[in-house]
Design a protein around this motif. Structure first.
Motif, short mmCIF file in Angstrom:
data_model
loop_
_atom_site.label_atom_id
_atom_site.label_comp_id
_atom_site.label_asym_id
_atom_site.label_seq_id
_atom_site.Cartn_x
_atom_site.Cartn_y
_atom_site.Cartn_z
N HIS A 77 -1.66 65.96 14.99
CA HIS A 77 -1.73 64.54 14.62
C HIS A 77 -2.90 63.81 15.27
O HIS A 77 -2.99 62.59 15.20
N SER A 92 5.74 68.67 15.92
CA SER A 92 5.87 68.15 14.56
C SER A 92 4.59 68.39 13.77
O SER A 92 3.51 68.60 14.33
N TYR A 93 4.77 68.38 12.47
CA TYR A 93 3.69 68.77 11.56
C TYR A 93 3.44 67.72 10.50
O TYR A 93 2.55 67.86 9.68
N ALA A 94 4.28 66.69 10.47
CA ALA A 94 4.13 65.65 9.45
C ALA A 94 4.30 64.28 10.09
O ALA A 94 5.00 64.13 11.09
N GLU A 95 3.63 63.30 9.50
CA GLU A 95 3.83 61.88 9.89
C GLU A 95 4.30 61.14 8.65
O GLU A 95 3.87 61.46 7.54
N TYR A 96 5.15 60.17 8.87
CA TYR A 96 5.77 59.48 7.72
C TYR A 96 5.14 58.11 7.49
O TYR A 96 4.76 57.42 8.45
N PHE A 147 6.54 60.24 0.88
CA PHE A 147 7.13 60.12 2.22
C PHE A 147 6.16 60.46 3.35
O PHE A 147 6.27 59.93 4.45
N ILE A 148 5.25 61.38 3.09
CA ILE A 148 4.45 61.96 4.18
C ILE A 148 2.98 61.59 4.05
O ILE A 148 2.39 61.70 2.96
N ARG A 199 1.71 69.60 4.41
CA ARG A 199 2.46 69.29 5.65
C ARG A 199 3.96 69.54 5.44
O ARG A 199 4.63 70.09 6.30
N TYR A 246 7.22 72.88 6.93
CA TYR A 246 8.66 72.81 7.25
C TYR A 246 9.46 73.69 6.30
O TYR A 246 10.39 74.40 6.72
#
Lengths: 136, 302
Positions: A43, A3-7, B41-42, B53, B57
């Motif tokens: 991350h 994964s490349y993003a955290e929410y 959101f991110i 980021r 995607y």
């Protein structure tokens, strides 16, 4: 998964989420140690924390692969040999899970069969010190 | 915020086409700035903004889909040209985004979409549609269902006039205007050769020449069975009579009726027809193309 993003709304780590799912579903785990490494770099967490947190008795298969490093992140590309940090995670995973079916993913920029096969066989060097499917 | 709200918001952004320089668009699906949309959101980190980021995607989504289109339709790409093919693929995937769990189904709606938008095919409309149908048939023949095959011995005891046979679902029958089977094999042979920068240019010119030569040919019907044997797909030229015969069997006609339809207004002399049919049936039985007739067709007949 890589994964490349955290929410903002995330409430647990990925391994906490995974453990919750597999316990409630009572199912096995396909543990992709390359994905764990990629996410750990993106991350900033310790990948061994992830591997050590997974219920070893549920690990039914392990995936290994290569990835690509960019300036600000790492991408799961399956187009390189497996890198040393991923082999170290693999070593730790089979120390915990015992001999486990392992799949090398190499599906882009694919070299000769001999080269892919040689890469897959490198996994054997980590098997000598482990017993069959004994969790640690 | 619910999980589904988050998933839909992210999906909308990820599925927006890239800019011409293959970056994420500055405007978000809601009309506002994408940087603000992503930040909602991110989380950013010490190396990447929320926008960056999310952009990973967005880019990987399109790179993966477009490379899958190139992989599935090299022949169509050769016919329409690589730049036009990429623009066409982007427009198609924007109108018909992937709804399947597998990339295998990505091009399922392409023929229907293109028939309504023939401007993408310029002067090569028939040739391009032939090629697209062939490439889709190849994909379906590769993983189409295989029922238990009837062997030649099974057929010997089934001589009743009302005999009905099924044709394996993985056998795809095509009526084409151009010999795109030869063209596709030539395109693939070119793609398979190891390519340096220089030889890539040579291959590109050769491919272009082959496509131009095929497009200039006078259109003439080509009948083709696309089938699978030992996990490989093959193109087999068949006669018009064989095409009608196999199609009629597949549609539930009896063997006798299918033969009548196949040779209606046929140029094959009457004296040669029996041996021709016998030879075809032997070949198809050996290839395993016959199976029990589809249950739905049997039910309709009853």
């Amino acid at each position: 998964m890589s994964s490349y993003a955290e929410y903002h709304v995330s409430q647990m780590t990925e391994w906490e989420f995974l453990n919750e799912v597999v316990e409630q579903a009572d199912c096995g785990i396909l543990l992709d140690v390359n994905n764990i490494y990629v996410s750990s770099q993106n991350h900033s967490f310790d990948p061994f924390t992830y591997v050590n947190s997974v219920p070893a008795e549920r690990v039914a298969q392990i995936h290994i692969a290569g990835h690509s490093k960019f300036k600000k992140y790492i991408l799961d590309t399956h187009d390189h040999p497996v890198l040393d940090p991923v082999w170290k995670l693999y070593e730790r995973a089979i120390q915990r899970a015992g001999h486990t079916a392992t799949l090398l993913e190499w599906d882009d920029s694919i070299p000769s069969f001999e080269e892919v096969h040689r890469e897959a066989l490198k996994a054997n060097r980590f098997l000598a010190d482990t017993t069959l499917a004994v969790a640690v | 915020m619910t999980l589904v709200t988050l998933q839909r918001a992210i999906a909308r952004a990820v599925m927006q086409p890239l800019t011409s320089s293959e970056r994420m668009r500055r405007s978000a699906p809601d009309g506002g700035a994408m940087s603000a949309y992503a930040a909602r959101f991110i989380k950013p980190n010490d190396r990447l903004t929320s926008f960056e980021r999310l952009e990973i995607y967005n880019r990987q989504y399109w790179f993966r889909l477009l490379s899958s289109m190139v992989e599935d339709f090299p022949g169509l790409r050769a016919v329409v040209g690589s730049k036009r093919f990429e623009a066409m693929s982007t427009a198609y995937l924007t109108d018909c985004p992937s709804r399947s769990f597998t990339l295998r189904n990505l091009g399922a709606g392409l023929e229907g979409w293109l028939r309504k938008r023939p401007h993408w095919l310029r002067g090569n409309r028939l040739l391009a549609l032939d090629m697209l149908r062939l490439e889709w048939a190849e994909l379906e023949a590769f993983d189409g269902q295989a029922k238990p095959a009837l062997r030649a011995e099974d057929l010997q005891g089934m001589a009743a006039p009302d005999l009905r046979l099924g044709v394996q679902p993985y056998v795809k029958l095509l009526e084409l205007h151009y010999p795109v089977d030869d063209l596709l094999l030539a395109v693939k042979a070119g793609n398979d050769q190891s390519i340096s920068f220089a030889s890539n240019a040579v291959q590109h010119r050769r491919k272009h020449t082959e496509v131009q030569a095929a497009a200039k040919q006078k259109s003439a019907p080509v009948f083709l069975a696309v089938h699978r044997l030992d996990f490989s797909v093959y193109f087999r030229r068949i006669s018009q009579e064989e095409y009608v015969l196999l199609g009629s069997l597949r549609n539930g006609k009896s063997v006798q009726r299918a033969i009548e339809l196949a040779f209606h207004e046929s140029a094959v002399p009457s004296a040669d027809r029996a041996s021709s049919v016998q030879h075809s049936f032997q070949t198809w039985a050996t290839l395993g193309w016959f199976c029990q007739q589809d249950e739905n067709l049997r039910a309709i007949k009853k």
